[in-house]
Design a protein around this motif. Structure first.
Motif, PDB file in Angstrom:
ATOM      1  N   UNK A   1       0.841  -1.182   0.000  1.00 29.00           N
ATOM      2  CA  UNK A   1       0.000   0.000   0.000  1.00 29.00           C
ATOM      3  C   UNK A   1       0.885   1.244   0.000  1.00 29.00           C
ATOM      4  N   UNK A   2       0.905   1.946  -1.116  1.00 31.66           N
ATOM      5  CA  UNK A   2       1.732   3.150  -1.129  1.00 31.66           C
ATOM      6  C   UNK A   2       1.274   4.183  -2.143  1.00 31.66           C
ATOM      7  N   UNK A   3       0.164   3.950  -2.812  1.00 28.90           N
ATOM      8  CA  UNK A   3      -0.276   4.897  -3.826  1.00 28.90           C
ATOM      9  C   UNK A   3      -1.445   5.745  -3.362  1.00 28.90           C
ATOM     10  N   UNK A   4      -1.910   6.539  -4.293  1.00 35.48           N
ATOM     11  CA  UNK A   4      -3.081   7.386  -4.048  1.00 35.48           C
ATOM     12  C   UNK A   4      -4.287   6.762  -4.747  1.00 35.48           C
ATOM     13  N   UNK A   5      -5.445   7.024  -4.183  1.00 35.88           N
ATOM     14  CA  UNK A   5      -6.709   6.625  -4.783  1.00 35.88           C
ATOM     15  C   UNK A   5      -7.521   7.887  -5.020  1.00 35.88           C
ATOM     16  N   UNK A   6      -8.424   7.827  -5.995  1.00 37.03           N
ATOM     17  CA  UNK A   6      -9.177   8.999  -6.414  1.00 37.03           C
ATOM     18  C   UNK A   6     -10.666   8.678  -6.437  1.00 37.03           C
ATOM     19  N   UNK A   7     -11.455   9.681  -6.074  1.00 37.81           N
ATOM     20  CA  UNK A   7     -12.913   9.557  -6.104  1.00 37.81           C
ATOM     21  C   UNK A   7     -13.450  10.822  -6.773  1.00 37.81           C
ATOM     22  N   UNK A   8     -14.375  10.671  -7.662  1.00 41.31           N
ATOM     23  CA  UNK A   8     -14.866  11.769  -8.494  1.00 41.31           C
ATOM     24  C   UNK A   8     -15.345  12.969  -7.688  1.00 41.31           C
ATOM     25  N   UNK A   9     -14.866  14.130  -8.065  1.00 43.90           N
ATOM     26  CA  UNK A   9     -15.384  15.416  -7.558  1.00 43.90           C
ATOM     27  C   UNK A   9     -16.120  16.006  -8.752  1.00 43.90           C
ATOM     28  N   UNK A  10     -17.405  15.746  -8.827  1.00 44.10           N
ATOM     29  CA  UNK A  10     -18.200  16.080 -10.001  1.00 44.10           C
ATOM     30  C   UNK A  10     -18.655  17.527  -9.967  1.00 44.10           C
ATOM     31  N   UNK A  11     -18.886  18.127 -11.136  1.00 46.23           N
ATOM     32  CA  UNK A  11     -19.288  19.539 -11.178  1.00 46.23           C
ATOM     33  C   UNK A  11     -20.684  19.759 -10.583  1.00 46.23           C
ATOM     34  N   UNK A  12     -20.862  20.923 -10.009  1.00 45.61           N
ATOM     35  CA  UNK A  12     -22.164  21.298  -9.468  1.00 45.61           C
ATOM     36  C   UNK A  12     -23.195  21.175 -10.595  1.00 45.61           C
ATOM     37  N   UNK A  13     -24.341  20.631 -10.285  1.00 43.42           N
ATOM     38  CA  UNK A  13     -25.365  20.410 -11.301  1.00 43.42           C
ATOM     39  C   UNK A  13     -25.373  18.974 -11.811  1.00 43.42           C
TER      40      UNK A  13
END
Length: 168
Positions: A1-13
């Motif tokens: 375990x040494x990386x980054x994970x990403x989760x969507x930051x979706x646009x308003x609307x």
């Protein structure tokens, strides 16, 4: 375990938009609206998934509470955090999509003509078995990278303290 994970930051609307304030004050969990943007083949027909669950599957594998993530930043902006747990699994995303297609077909074939276009030619049980067979840890996936479209699921909430906003 040494990386980054990403989760969507979706646009308003966007239908699955969640504000930065909500994420930064509460973290990310299975009820976070942006989680609906991710596939989760194990949750599609939970009764079938559980019926075919391998005996050696850890108890913490609960598809109802899984959080979808990416291993790379696929958006202009994403919420990102370090790999903070070993409770992360990877499945073949192509198989997951076949589960969605076959479930749609089986649920609606008698009432919706469009459903006929989603028949995979295989049973839902077939796809769920393949889905379970595709399961691997994140480290195993990184070593082999066998899936063109990995479905990465975190099986515990992401604490607010480790979340940042990452921009491309």
């Amino acid at each position: 375990m040494n990386g980054m994970l990403y989760h969507a930051y979706l646009p308003e609307g966007h239908e699955h938009y969640v504000s930065m304030e909500e994420i930064m004050s509460g973290g990310i969990n299975h009820t976070t609206k942006s989680n609906n943007r991710y596939s989760n083949g194990g949750r599609v027909k939970l009764d079938v998934t559980e019926r075919f669950r391998p005996l050696n599957t850890p108890n913490w594998v609960n598809f109802r509470e899984a959080i979808g993530v990416d291993m790379v930043n696929r958006f202009t902006k994403s919420f990102c955090f370090p790999e903070f747990t070993s409770e992360i699994l990877v499945f073949d995303g192509e198989i997951s999509l076949s589960i969605y297609d076959q479930a749609f077909y089986e649920d609606l074939k008698d009432t919706d003509e469009e459903a006929l276009n989603f028949d995979t030619g295989e049973s839902l049980e077939h796809w769920v078995t393949l889905y379970w067979d595709s399961l691997m840890t994140l480290d195993e996936y990184k070593a082999k990278k066998p899936y063109a479209k990995p479905e990465v699921l975190v099986f515990e909430p992401v604490p607010k303290e480790i979340i940042q906003v990452c921009e491309e």
